[in-house]
Design a protein around this motif. Structure first.
Motif, PDB file in Angstrom:
ATOM      1  N   PRO A  40       0.866  -1.288   0.024  1.00  0.00           N
ATOM      2  CA  PRO A  40       0.101  -0.120   0.170  1.00  0.00           C
ATOM      3  C   PRO A  40       0.744   1.446   0.030  1.00  0.00           C
ATOM      4  O   PRO A  40       2.069   1.398   0.468  1.00  0.00           O
ATOM      5  N   ALA A  41       0.212   2.329  -0.555  1.00  0.00           N
ATOM      6  CA  ALA A  41       0.905   3.630  -0.623  1.00  0.00           C
ATOM      7  C   ALA A  41       1.285   4.345   0.771  1.00  0.00           C
ATOM      8  O   ALA A  41       1.971   5.250   0.831  1.00  0.00           O
ATOM      9  N   GLU A  42       0.494   3.841   1.785  1.00  0.00           N
ATOM     10  CA  GLU A  42       0.455   4.582   3.088  1.00  0.00           C
ATOM     11  C   GLU A  42       0.594   3.395   3.968  1.00  0.00           C
ATOM     12  O   GLU A  42       0.027   2.282   3.939  1.00  0.00           O
ATOM     13  N   SER A  84       4.506   0.688  12.542  1.00  0.00           N
ATOM     14  CA  SER A  84       4.687  -0.564  12.787  1.00  0.00           C
ATOM     15  C   SER A  84       4.589  -1.545  11.598  1.00  0.00           C
ATOM     16  O   SER A  84       4.901  -2.803  11.856  1.00  0.00           O
ATOM     17  N   GLU A  85       4.485  -1.040  10.474  1.00  0.00           N
ATOM     18  CA  GLU A  85       3.991  -1.822   9.385  1.00  0.00           C
ATOM     19  C   GLU A  85       5.309  -1.877   8.425  1.00  0.00           C
ATOM     20  O   GLU A  85       6.023  -1.161   8.497  1.00  0.00           O
ATOM     21  N   SER A  86       5.427  -2.910   7.925  1.00  0.00           N
ATOM     22  CA  SER A  86       6.482  -3.043   6.851  1.00  0.00           C
ATOM     23  C   SER A  86       6.180  -2.595   5.595  1.00  0.00           C
ATOM     24  O   SER A  86       4.800  -2.537   5.419  1.00  0.00           O
ATOM     25  N   GLN A  87       6.940  -2.347   4.895  1.00  0.00           N
ATOM     26  CA  GLN A  87       7.037  -1.724   3.442  1.00  0.00           C
ATOM     27  C   GLN A  87       6.691  -2.626   2.372  1.00  0.00           C
ATOM     28  O   GLN A  87       7.831  -3.589   2.162  1.00  0.00           O
ATOM     29  N   LEU A  88       6.036  -2.581   1.547  1.00  0.00           N
ATOM     30  CA  LEU A  88       5.812  -3.848   0.297  1.00  0.00           C
ATOM     31  C   LEU A  88       5.723  -2.835  -0.905  1.00  0.00           C
ATOM     32  O   LEU A  88       4.932  -1.735  -1.049  1.00  0.00           O
ATOM     33  N   ILE A 124       4.148  -9.655 -12.428  1.00  0.00           N
ATOM     34  CA  ILE A 124       4.203  -8.793 -11.201  1.00  0.00           C
ATOM     35  C   ILE A 124       4.459  -9.525  -9.835  1.00  0.00           C
ATOM     36  O   ILE A 124       4.247 -10.441  -9.570  1.00  0.00           O
ATOM     37  N   VAL A 125       5.830  -8.702  -9.352  1.00  0.00           N
ATOM     38  CA  VAL A 125       6.245  -9.418  -8.058  1.00  0.00           C
ATOM     39  C   VAL A 125       5.640  -8.428  -6.914  1.00  0.00           C
ATOM     40  O   VAL A 125       6.291  -7.410  -7.091  1.00  0.00           O
ATOM     41  N   HIS A 126       5.258  -8.904  -5.983  1.00  0.00           N
ATOM     42  CA  HIS A 126       4.654  -8.242  -4.729  1.00  0.00           C
ATOM     43  C   HIS A 126       5.564  -8.494  -3.465  1.00  0.00           C
ATOM     44  O   HIS A 126       5.528  -9.646  -2.947  1.00  0.00           O
ATOM     45  N   LEU A 127       6.406  -7.628  -3.123  1.00  0.00           N
ATOM     46  CA  LEU A 127       7.650  -8.299  -2.120  1.00  0.00           C
ATOM     47  C   LEU A 127       7.730  -7.293  -0.858  1.00  0.00           C
ATOM     48  O   LEU A 127       7.409  -5.843  -1.059  1.00  0.00           O
ATOM     49  N   GLU A 128       8.378  -7.555   0.065  1.00  0.00           N
ATOM     50  CA  GLU A 128       8.756  -6.719   1.222  1.00  0.00           C
ATOM     51  C   GLU A 128      10.209  -6.073   0.951  1.00  0.00           C
ATOM     52  O   GLU A 128      11.320  -6.913   0.553  1.00  0.00           O
ATOM     53  N   ASN A 129      10.265  -4.771   1.073  1.00  0.00           N
ATOM     54  CA  ASN A 129      11.374  -3.898   0.928  1.00  0.00           C
ATOM     55  C   ASN A 129      11.652  -3.026   1.800  1.00  0.00           C
ATOM     56  O   ASN A 129      10.768  -1.887   1.610  1.00  0.00           O
ATOM     57  N   ASN A 130      12.377  -3.080   2.943  1.00  0.00           N
ATOM     58  CA  ASN A 130      12.281  -2.140   3.961  1.00  0.00           C
ATOM     59  C   ASN A 130      13.741  -1.337   3.952  1.00  0.00           C
ATOM     60  O   ASN A 130      14.006  -0.643   4.937  1.00  0.00           O
ATOM     61  N   SER A 131      14.152  -1.327   2.856  1.00  0.00           N
ATOM     62  CA  SER A 131      15.365  -0.534   2.607  1.00  0.00           C
ATOM     63  C   SER A 131      15.190   0.821   2.286  1.00  0.00           C
ATOM     64  O   SER A 131      13.978   1.158   2.080  1.00  0.00           O
ATOM     65  N   PRO A 132      15.859   1.841   3.150  1.00  0.00           N
ATOM     66  CA  PRO A 132      15.707   3.392   3.005  1.00  0.00           C
ATOM     67  C   PRO A 132      15.403   3.945   1.687  1.00  0.00           C
ATOM     68  O   PRO A 132      16.538   3.822   0.683  1.00  0.00           O
ATOM     69  N   PHE A 133      14.258   4.507   1.213  1.00  0.00           N
ATOM     70  CA  PHE A 133      14.108   5.024  -0.197  1.00  0.00           C
ATOM     71  C   PHE A 133      14.882   6.369  -0.139  1.00  0.00           C
ATOM     72  O   PHE A 133      13.825   7.277  -0.194  1.00  0.00           O
ATOM     73  N   ALA A 134      16.292   6.576  -0.159  1.00  0.00           N
ATOM     74  CA  ALA A 134      16.549   7.828   0.275  1.00  0.00           C
ATOM     75  C   ALA A 134      16.854   8.614  -1.039  1.00  0.00           C
ATOM     76  O   ALA A 134      17.563   7.900  -2.106  1.00  0.00           O
ATOM     77  N   VAL A 135      16.300   9.593  -1.378  1.00  0.00           N
ATOM     78  CA  VAL A 135      16.288  10.469  -2.741  1.00  0.00           C
ATOM     79  C   VAL A 135      16.691  11.790  -2.610  1.00  0.00           C
ATOM     80  O   VAL A 135      16.095  12.565  -1.441  1.00  0.00           O
ATOM     81  N   VAL A 136      17.564  12.514  -3.062  1.00  0.00           N
ATOM     82  CA  VAL A 136      17.998  13.583  -3.079  1.00  0.00           C
ATOM     83  C   VAL A 136      17.355  14.501  -3.982  1.00  0.00           C
ATOM     84  O   VAL A 136      17.645  14.306  -5.448  1.00  0.00           O
ATOM     85  N   GLY A 194       9.605   6.488  -0.125  1.00  0.00           N
ATOM     86  CA  GLY A 194       8.823   5.218   0.037  1.00  0.00           C
ATOM     87  C   GLY A 194       7.460   5.200   0.319  1.00  0.00           C
ATOM     88  O   GLY A 194       6.870   6.221   0.187  1.00  0.00           O
ATOM     89  N   ALA A 195       6.871   4.308   0.898  1.00  0.00           N
ATOM     90  CA  ALA A 195       5.408   4.292   1.400  1.00  0.00           C
ATOM     91  C   ALA A 195       5.029   5.288   2.497  1.00  0.00           C
ATOM     92  O   ALA A 195       6.180   5.499   3.188  1.00  0.00           O
ATOM     93  N   ARG A 196       4.213   6.456   2.192  1.00  0.00           N
ATOM     94  CA  ARG A 196       3.868   7.402   3.114  1.00  0.00           C
ATOM     95  C   ARG A 196       3.631   7.087   4.404  1.00  0.00           C
ATOM     96  O   ARG A 196       2.883   5.937   4.601  1.00  0.00           O
ATOM     97  N   HIS A 197       4.208   7.644   5.512  1.00  0.00           N
ATOM     98  CA  HIS A 197       3.779   7.401   6.954  1.00  0.00           C
ATOM     99  C   HIS A 197       2.488   7.971   7.098  1.00  0.00           C
ATOM    100  O   HIS A 197       1.928   9.117   6.919  1.00  0.00           O
ATOM    101  N   LYS A 198       1.686   7.087   7.925  1.00  0.00           N
ATOM    102  CA  LYS A 198       0.191   7.512   8.310  1.00  0.00           C
ATOM    103  C   LYS A 198       0.060   7.320   9.657  1.00  0.00           C
ATOM    104  O   LYS A 198       0.776   6.386  10.403  1.00  0.00           O
ATOM    105  N   GLY A 199      -0.951   8.115  10.384  1.00  0.00           N
ATOM    106  CA  GLY A 199      -0.896   8.142  11.865  1.00  0.00           C
ATOM    107  C   GLY A 199       0.100   8.855  12.373  1.00  0.00           C
ATOM    108  O   GLY A 199       0.536  10.107  11.819  1.00  0.00           O
ATOM    109  N   VAL A 200       0.028   8.772  13.865  1.00  0.00           N
ATOM    110  CA  VAL A 200       0.995   9.506  14.859  1.00  0.00           C
ATOM    111  C   VAL A 200       2.117   9.059  14.967  1.00  0.00           C
ATOM    112  O   VAL A 200       2.336   7.727  14.932  1.00  0.00           O
ATOM    113  N   PHE A 201       3.501   9.642  14.923  1.00  0.00           N
ATOM    114  CA  PHE A 201       4.715   9.166  15.317  1.00  0.00           C
ATOM    115  C   PHE A 201       5.011   9.097  16.784  1.00  0.00           C
ATOM    116  O   PHE A 201       4.654  10.053  17.424  1.00  0.00           O
TER     117      PHE A 201
END
Length: 513
Positions: free
Chosen positions: A177-179, A183-187, A249-261, A288-295
């Motif tokens: 999901p886009a958000e 506590s969720e992993s990034q897919l 189409i491959v749907h996988l977990e990828n928790n690497s930091p999506f660092a973009v300058v 990466g996937a946007r953060h939702k909720g309270v930090f």
């Protein structure tokens, strides 16, 4: 088994290079023009189309792929594709070029294409770099982008060659999901083809996908398909006709930091008196996937292995050796959470932003440091001065959307997308030597105490990846006498000021005797 179809969104296909036997298109066009002068009527378009079809068939039948192996690395947000091709010339005329083609959707995310040829066997095998240049073909379907690979020696009839190609894609992983919450992993989604699209007959091919973890949500099956550990294998597939295509189409977990300058501005202040000062302005975003909720910082610190797994709070910058006077700050002020490790070979600066970066969050900061001028400014045999510096972004595993470089005696700026080289006043004939295509233009900049202004060489580059960190040179002519221009100007101003004061004190301006 997948059925062969002609697909407009092909991911990669190869076209043979022009050779003596493939003069076909030009000669058939000449024949068509001669026919048009002698014949008319409804059969003329049919004749032209027939001749062009025969020409295209002759060209694509010149090469066949004996074996193709593709390895796609999905372990980070920068997708690296390693393609090994064993090709054979099945025609009588030699072939000197091979073309790689990418669809428009993939070409927009293409950051780099490299190729090399394998020479020798097993322990004596060596690799030779091959020239890869963007090119255009008149019959390119649907805006396809081509790259031409020039072979070291033309392939004779029946001769084979092994080519190894590396191409890098950015912004090709779609968070889904886009958000996500803290506590969720990034897919992410990754779309490609199980088969390598080619206008040639492919005898055997295999595709491997390397995943960052063993967690796989789903993937398209094109038998034979096997997923084990962190590797998804498609194939081997044998004897596929040209333009075979099988979307996956491959749907996988990828928790690497999506660092973009998004933008990097590097200011390099050059003093011919012996110092080099670097200042780098960063606009960083987590793509990466946007953060939702309270930090929750309490949860983030108490459960680091489960909370915010796709976020990042540390960045590593590789700096040149012998750095000094290093600082790290933002708009608020100095940030003390940084660590510098330096030796005679390299320097590494580990920085920590004021807050961890989750999906969609941004941070702006500045890194500055000094360098000895003798390590980077040299004089060529023809008397020109040249600056030898590194292109690209020093932050590890980051994509730079826009890079600008400015170089000069009192100013040098390097940004993502635009590289502007500001040279000292009095510099002439500027030129840049960069090992990959960049856009260049000249400007004029005026600084304090300038009279004629400074020549500005602007280098523009988009979509920069770590593989672009290579040395580049900026050449210019400069007479040392210009180093005395500003000191002499200041001395003259002070001299005239004191002379005016002396004259004022000795001149009687009163009207009375």
């Amino acid at each position: 088994m997948p059925s062969p179809v002609l697909h407009r969104h092909c991911h990669l296909f190869l076209v043979t290079g022009r050779s003596e036997d493939s003069r076909g298109l030009g000669s058939f066009q000449d024949m068509a023009r001669s026919i048009s002068m002698e014949a008319a009527g409804p059969t003329l378009p049919f004749l032209i189309l027939t001749l062009l079809a025969v020409s295209a068939a002759s060209s694509t039948n010149q090469i066949q792929i004996l074996n193709a192996e593709r390895r796609i690395d999905l372990s980070s947000h920068i997708v690296k594709v390693f393609l090994t091709l064993k090709v054979e010339n099945v025609m009588t005329a030699p072939a000197s070029e091979i073309f790689l083609a990418f669809p428009p959707a993939q070409a927009d995310h293409l950051a780099l294409v490299k190729a090399q040829a394998a020479i020798g066997k097993k322990k004596k095998k060596s690799y030779v770099h091959l020239d890869v240049n963007p090119t255009e073909l008149p019959d390119a379907p649907n805006g396809t982008k081509y790259f031409s690979i020039s072979l070291l020696n033309p392939l004779s009839s029946g001769e084979t060659a092994t080519l190894e190609v590396l191409y890098i894609l950015t912004h090709s992983l779609e968070p889904f999901p886009a958000e996500i919450s803290q506590s969720e992993s990034q897919l992410v989604y990754f779309r490609d083809s199980a088969l390598i699209l080619s206008p040639y007959h492919v005898k055997q091919q295999t595709t491997f996908l390397k995943t960052p973890s063993t967690k796989m949500e789903s993937f398209t099956r094109v038998e034979p398909t096997k997923f084990a550990g962190r590797e998804l294998k498609y194939g081997p597939y044998e004897d596929h006709p040209p333009y075979s295509f099988s979307p996956v189409i491959v749907h996988l977990e990828n928790n690497s930091p999506f660092a973009v300058v998004e933008e990097l501005l590097r200011e390099v202040e050059i003093s011919h008196w012996g110092s080099l000062q670097i200042t780098e302005h960063y606009k960083l975003v987590h793509a990466g996937a946007r953060h939702k909720g309270v930090f929750s910082r309490v949860e983030y610190q108490s459960r680091p292995s489960f909370s915010g797994t796709s976020s990042f709070k540390h960045l590593l910058a590789s700096l040149p050796p012998r750095v000094h006077s290093v600082y790290y700050r933002d708009d608020i002020g100095n940030i003390s959470s940084s660590h510098l490790r330096s030796d005679y070979r390299k320097s590494e600066l580990e920085i920590e932003p004021r807050y961890p970066l989750f999906g969609g969050w941004k941070a702006t900061f500045v890194i500055g440091y000094g360098l000895p001028l003798e390590d980077f400014l040299f004089e060529s045999p023809d008397g020109k001065r040249y600056l030898n510096f590194s292109f690209g972004c020093p932050l590890a595993e980051t994509v730079v959307d826009k890079l600008t470089i400015k170089v000069g005696l009192l100013l040098l700026i390097i940004c993502i997308h635009d590289a502007v080289v500001v040279l000292p006043e009095g510099s002439k004939d500027p030129s840049a030597a960069v090992p990959f295509p960049v856009e260049q233009r000249l400007e004029t900049k005026y600084s304090y105490l300038d009279v004629v202004g400074r020549t500005v060489l602007v280098l523009e580059k988009k979509n920069v990846v770590p593989e672009h960190i290579t040395p580049f040179q900026v050449y210019y002519t400069f007479k040392p006498i210009f180093m005395l221009a500003e000191p002499l100007m200041l001395a003259s101003v002070f001299f005239l000021f004191f002379m005016a004061c002396v004259a004022y004190l000795h001149i009687d301006l009163s009207i009375r005797k």
